[in-house]
Structure formats: C-alpha cells, structure tokens
Design an enzyme around this catalytic site. Structure first.
Site, mmCIF file in Angstrom:
data_model
loop_
_atom_site.group_PDB
_atom_site.id
_atom_site.type_symbol
_atom_site.label_atom_id
_atom_site.label_comp_id
_atom_site.label_asym_id
_atom_site.label_seq_id
_atom_site.Cartn_x
_atom_site.Cartn_y
_atom_site.Cartn_z
ATOM 1 N N ASN A 213 0.926 -1.261 -0.084
ATOM 2 C CA ASN A 213 -0.041 -0.074 -0.030
ATOM 3 C C ASN A 213 0.976 1.216 -0.014
ATOM 4 O O ASN A 213 1.842 1.329 0.839
ATOM 5 C CB ASN A 213 -0.839 -0.027 1.475
ATOM 6 C CG ASN A 213 -2.026 1.133 1.240
ATOM 7 O OD1 ASN A 213 -2.604 1.080 0.356
ATOM 8 N ND2 ASN A 213 -2.018 1.832 2.303
ATOM 9 N N HIS A 250 -4.772 9.963 -2.214
ATOM 10 C CA HIS A 250 -5.237 11.180 -1.313
ATOM 11 C C HIS A 250 -4.795 12.166 -2.441
ATOM 12 O O HIS A 250 -3.603 12.530 -2.694
ATOM 13 C CB HIS A 250 -4.128 11.327 -0.274
ATOM 14 C CG HIS A 250 -4.531 10.194 0.703
ATOM 15 N ND1 HIS A 250 -5.271 10.334 1.579
ATOM 16 C CD2 HIS A 250 -3.623 9.227 1.194
ATOM 17 C CE1 HIS A 250 -5.321 9.358 2.367
ATOM 18 N NE2 HIS A 250 -4.165 8.641 2.417
HETATM 19 O O1 G3I Z 1 -5.565 10.012 20.140
HETATM 20 C C1 G3I Z 1 -4.507 10.997 20.222
HETATM 21 C C2 G3I Z 1 -5.174 12.036 21.265
HETATM 22 O O2 G3I Z 1 -5.257 11.414 22.398
HETATM 23 C C3 G3I Z 1 -4.013 13.332 21.318
HETATM 24 O O3 G3I Z 1 -4.497 14.042 22.281
HETATM 25 C C4 G3I Z 1 -3.713 13.766 19.998
HETATM 26 C C5 G3I Z 1 -2.667 14.783 20.053
HETATM 27 O O4 G3I Z 1 -1.962 14.857 18.899
HETATM 28 O O5 G3I Z 1 -3.351 12.752 19.158
HETATM 29 C C6 G3I Z 1 -4.321 11.700 18.770
HETATM 30 O O6 G3I Z 1 -3.511 10.743 18.095
HETATM 31 C C7 G3I Z 1 -3.667 11.061 16.591
HETATM 32 C C8 G3I Z 1 -4.260 10.208 15.718
HETATM 33 O O7 G3I Z 1 -4.056 10.241 14.492
HETATM 34 C C9 G3I Z 1 -5.640 9.914 16.111
HETATM 35 O O8 G3I Z 1 -6.531 11.111 15.847
HETATM 36 C C10 G3I Z 1 -2.094 11.259 16.181
HETATM 37 O O9 G3I Z 1 -1.548 12.137 16.983
HETATM 38 C C11 G3I Z 1 -1.962 11.313 14.781
HETATM 39 O O10 G3I Z 1 -0.658 11.215 14.323
HETATM 40 C C12 G3I Z 1 -2.790 10.283 13.974
HETATM 41 O O11 G3I Z 1 -2.633 10.832 12.633
HETATM 42 C C13 G3I Z 1 -2.989 9.460 11.898
HETATM 43 C C14 G3I Z 1 -1.735 9.561 10.899
HETATM 44 O O12 G3I Z 1 -2.271 8.520 9.751
HETATM 45 C C15 G3I Z 1 -0.525 9.083 11.455
HETATM 46 O O13 G3I Z 1 0.359 8.808 10.401
HETATM 47 C C16 G3I Z 1 -4.472 9.704 11.023
HETATM 48 O O14 G3I Z 1 -5.336 9.709 11.906
HETATM 49 C C17 G3I Z 1 -4.669 8.834 9.929
HETATM 50 O O15 G3I Z 1 -5.586 9.215 9.246
HETATM 51 C C18 G3I Z 1 -3.398 8.805 8.917
HETATM 52 O O16 G3I Z 1 -3.767 7.652 8.173
HETATM 53 C C19 G3I Z 1 -2.591 7.609 7.021
HETATM 54 C C20 G3I Z 1 -2.289 6.152 6.913
HETATM 55 O O17 G3I Z 1 -2.441 5.436 7.859
HETATM 56 C C21 G3I Z 1 -1.342 5.749 5.810
HETATM 57 N N1 G3I Z 1 -1.520 6.720 4.554
HETATM 58 C C22 G3I Z 1 -1.675 8.103 4.861
HETATM 59 C C23 G3I Z 1 -2.919 8.471 5.881
HETATM 60 C C24 G3I Z 1 -3.018 9.681 6.248
HETATM 61 O O18 G3I Z 1 -1.988 10.355 6.813
#
Ligand code: G3I
Length: 466
Positions: A213, A250
């Site tokens: 992926n 994306h």
């Molecule tokens: O849950 C915590 C929360 O408790 C905290 O207060 C907050 C503070 O930063 O962080 C929260 O966690 C975050 C999590 O998403 C849930 O919202 C993380 O910081 C954040 O890094 C995380 O981001 C995710 C990201 O991947 C990380 O790389 C995104 O939700 C998610 O949509 C994204 O998905 C990725 C795929 O896995 C791979 N391809 C790209 C895609 C988009 O970036």
C-alpha cells in the site's frame, strides 16, 4: 461470501430486495468468489456498498474506534459501507505498545462492529516506518528485523480468518524521482524486509489477501509508481506471496487525480494482482470534487481486478485533512455532490466483474507426470540469526509437490517458516510445499523461506519431487 449470504438473509427485507440480494450473492459466488457484503439495511442501487456489491466490489471507509459511539457516524457507516479499515487501531504503536505485549481492544471494537454488520475488514498496516512504538523506533538490525517478523506474525495470527486484505507493508518507497526505497529503520535491516514481511503474513494468515500500500503511486508516469510496479513484478516472478496493490489516492491541488489513473490500475492488475483504492479522499467541493470522485469510481469499474474502494473517513470533519473537505458527507452527515456522483458511477454502465488472484502457477486440469526438482538457498545473515530464502525449480517435467531437505549447523534453530511446512527445527530439517505452491510446471520456480537463530545452512539442499 458468508458475509454476503448472512446480509442477504439476515434482515427483514422486502421480497424484491431479498431476490436482488440473493441474485447478487449468487453472481458473486459464481463469477468472482468475491467476499462482498450488501450494506446494512440497504437495497441495491441506493447506497455505496449495495451499488458496489452489484458490481462485485466493496465500498469501504476508514473507521475510528472512538467514533463508534457517535450515532450519526454509525448510522452512515451501517447504511452506506460494506467494508471498514481501522484508521489507526491496527498500527504497530496501537497493537504492540510494549515489545511482546499486544493490545487489540480498540481494533477488536471495529472488527466486531464490522462482523456484526456484515462488513469485511481491511487490515492496516502491519509493517510501516511510521507510527512505530518507541521501543521499535529504537531498534535496528537483526533485533528490529526479528521484532518486525514477530509483530507481523502475531497480529496476522490473532486476526486470522477475519481480514479480507492486509496492508502488509505501507509506504516503503521514497517520493520524488529517484524510484528508490524510502530510508527507514526497517529498510536499513536489508532490502529484503518487504518480502520477509509478506512471507510472514502469508504463513500467519493464508486466507487474507496480502497488499502493498502506498501514496503518490496513482500517476502512471511517476518514478514512484514505476518503482512499486517493478517491485510487484519482481515479487510475482519470484513467487513472493503478494495478492494486491493498494493505491491510497489522497488527491488535492498539489497531487490531483491524474488522467492516466486507469492506466495505473490496469497496469498493476496486468501483473496478476488485485488493485484496491485504499484511502481515497479528494480535497475540494462542488462539481469539480464530484467529477474527480466520479472519475475514480468509473476507472475502478473499468478494470476487472479493481476490487474495491475505501474512502479515508466518513464525514469531512472525520478526515485527517478536514479543512480540505475531501469526503462524501459534510460535517452534519449530509450527502455531498461527490456522494451522488460516486453512487451514479457505481450504478452506471456494465462492467466486468473482478476476478480473484490466480495462484502463482495455474493448476493444470489433469495432474502432470511427476519430474524432479532442484533447490538453492540464499542467506541474509547477521550475528546470531539468519533468514534463508529457498528457491525450488522443477526439472524438465512438471511436479505435483516437493520436499527440500537440508542440514543446519550445530546450534542453529528454525524459528519461523513461510510458504512451506517444516519438519524438525535443528539438524536435519525438511520443508514441504503448502497447498498453493506444490504444483510447478516444467522449469517453473517458487520460493519459501525460514528464519532462524544461529548460523544458516551452508550445505547444498536436496530437492525431492512428488
Ligand atoms: O488520539 C490522540 C489524542 O489522544 C491526542 O490528544 C492527539 C494529540 O496529537 O493525538 C491523537 O492521535 C492522533 C491520531 O491520528 C488519532 O487522531 C495522532 O497524533 C495522529 O498522528 C494520528 O494521525 C493519523 C496518521 O495516519 C498518522 O500517520 C491519522 O489519524 C490517519 O488518518 C493517518 O492515516 C494515514 C494512513 O495510515 C497511511 N496513509 C496516509 C494516511 C493519512 O496520513
């Protein structure tokens, strides 16, 4: 399949709806053997999941466990979608926060919701340079390699039989024009880390489709797309177990929907893998956004082995790019023009049904006469451990099965085997084919592998055909 039948028979629906669902199920079973469910409470043609199912495909969404208590969110999820991908809950940091200690509670909430509602599950993601737990970020070399193999093995084993497709390896190539692998701690364990992860995943869950992926692999002319294509072609040629390629897709103004997207889908499919659109979101609004979504859906429908689409969230406010309003429902849960365009595309035209991945070697209709075989070993060794890749080649005649015998040096122990069944773990060890890789036509090859502690085998293996 059982999802589909359960959904077709599990809810009070009108007789006409039952017939449509059942007919859809029968077509799916007969033509594609695809595991596609009809969305909750839906009739074909009126929801994304049901319309995709009529075309033998799934339509999924990335789901966050903590939103499963949001009634609006769950209402749309259950009505529209027949596949889910845990957005973060199956990642390494979420499932193995301390080395060797696994936590599946949040991922289980999503898997259980999906199973209770007839949806299939995409697993995301087993091995990735990002979202590693701190302890893994601090590992390198053989310790990291072994930790990665153990992680893949444990998580895929835990969910064995519940996952339609796994993103086994995520985002391993660099952006830009180099076509090179992305530098990461995993990459620095050796270039074979990707195939080792795939083999471990196959051994742990032989029923899940195994996907590579990535993002920025949508434009056929990009070096990154070509690099992934070359890796998949190489994997197919060498018998590395890969079944699908995920295009994250994306899109925004910096990385727009490319006009050659259909070429990318069909080119990957021509390698003998399924193609899945795994994380679709398109920034924008109104007609231009709707047109891009319509194009993506039409492109998938035009390629027989494009087996499903997953959008990366449900409402715009659920998106990792919320300010770009990239999804199909607005923050209040209303359908956007992009939703209508996508549904229209799914309902339009006649399209070829998807086919399932053929085995590496097509089974002959009558068993061929048995011939002989040869085996060679290549080793990736480090201080205290090794990964052996064994290539089995049929001789001048086809073979129905094979057994490779080799002797390990004193002190060496096999700890993990993929694409073969091992008898013994030290000294004289024999590896026999598994169901899908025993039959080889004359001159054809397949590969299996094993990991061990100590020193890897140095003597020439013997291969016996059956
Ligand atoms: O849950 C915590 C929360 O408790 C905290 O207060 C907050 C503070 O930063 O962080 C929260 O966690 C975050 C999590 O998403 C849930 O919202 C993380 O910081 C954040 O890094 C995380 O981001 C995710 C990201 O991947 C990380 O790389 C995104 O939700 C998610 O949509 C994204 O998905 C990725 C795929 O896995 C791979 N391809 C790209 C895609 C988009 O970036």
């Amino acid at each position: 399949m059982d999802n589909m039948l359960a959904r077709a028979s599990g809810r009070p629906v009108t007789r006409r709806r039952s017939r449509v669902a059942l007919a859809s199920a029968v077509v799916g079973l007969a033509v594609a053997a695809a595991t596609v469910a009809v969305a909750s409470g839906a009739s074909a043609g009126t929801t994304l999941g049901a319309s995709a199912a009529e075309k033998g495909r799934y339509f999924g969404a990335a789901v966050a466990a903590h939103k499963l208590s949001d009634a609006t969110y769950v209402g749309i999820l259950n009505r529209e979608f027949n596949s889910v991908t845990p957005e973060n809950e199956m990642k390494w940091d979420a499932t193995e926060p301390s080395q060797g200690q696994f936590t599946f509670a949040n991922a289980d909430r999503i898997v259980n919701h999906a199973r209770a509602n007839g949806m299939q599950v995409r697993g995301h993601a087993l091995a990735w340079h990002s979202q590693q737990p701190g302890w893994a970020q601090n590992l390198s070399g053989s310790a990291l390699r072994q930790a990665m193999v153990n992680h893949v093995t444990q998580v895929a084993t835990y969910y064995r039989g519940k996952i339609h497709s796994w993103d086994v390896v995520n985002e391993a190539f660099a952006d830009g024009g180099s076509g090179a692998r992305r530098d990461s701690n995993l990459q620095r364990t050796g270039n074979d880390w990707i195939e080792v992860a795939f083999r471990a995943a196959r051994a742990a869950d032989p029923t899940a489709k195994l996907c590579y992926n990535d993002y920025n692999t949508d434009d056929w002319s990009h070096a990154k797309t070509q690099a992934v294509y070359n890796m998949v072609r190489d994997f197919k040629a060498r018998g590395v177990p890969i079944d699908c390629v995920g295009l994250q897709s994306h899109f925004n103004s910096a990385s727009p929907y490319p006009g050659n997207y259909r070429t990318t889908l069909s080119s990957f499919a021509a390698l003998g893998v399924d193609v899945q659109i795994t994380e679709l979101d398109i920034e924008g609004s109104g007609d231009s956004q709707a047109t891009a979504y319509r194009n993506v859906a039409n492109d998938c429908l035009a390629v027989a082995r494009c087996t499903g689409i997953t959008v990366w969230g449900i409402r715009d406010t659920d998106s990792w790019r919320a300010s770009g309003t990239p999804l199909l429902f607005d923050g209040s849960g209303n359908k956007k023009p992009a939703y209508t365009a996508t549904l229209d595309a799914l309902n339009g035209g006649t399209t070829p049904p998807p086919t399932t991945a053929p085995p590496t070697t097509a089974p002959p209709t009558t068993p061929p006469p048995s011939g002989d075989c040869a085996a060679t070993v290549s080793l990736n060794s480090w201080n205290g451990g090794f990964v052996a890749t064994v290539r089995v080649t049929a001789g001048a005649a086809a073979i129905n099965g094979w057994a490779v015998a080799l002797t390990l040096p004193g002190g060496a122990t096999v700890t993990n085997t993929w694409s073969a069944r091992a008898t013994g773990t030290s000294g004289a060890v024999t590896f026999r084919n598994v169901d899908y890789n025993g039959r080889l036509s004359a001159g054809a090859t397949t590969e299996f592998g094993f990991q061990g502690t100590g020193t890897g085998p140095t003597s020439t293996p013997t291969c016996t055909a059956s």
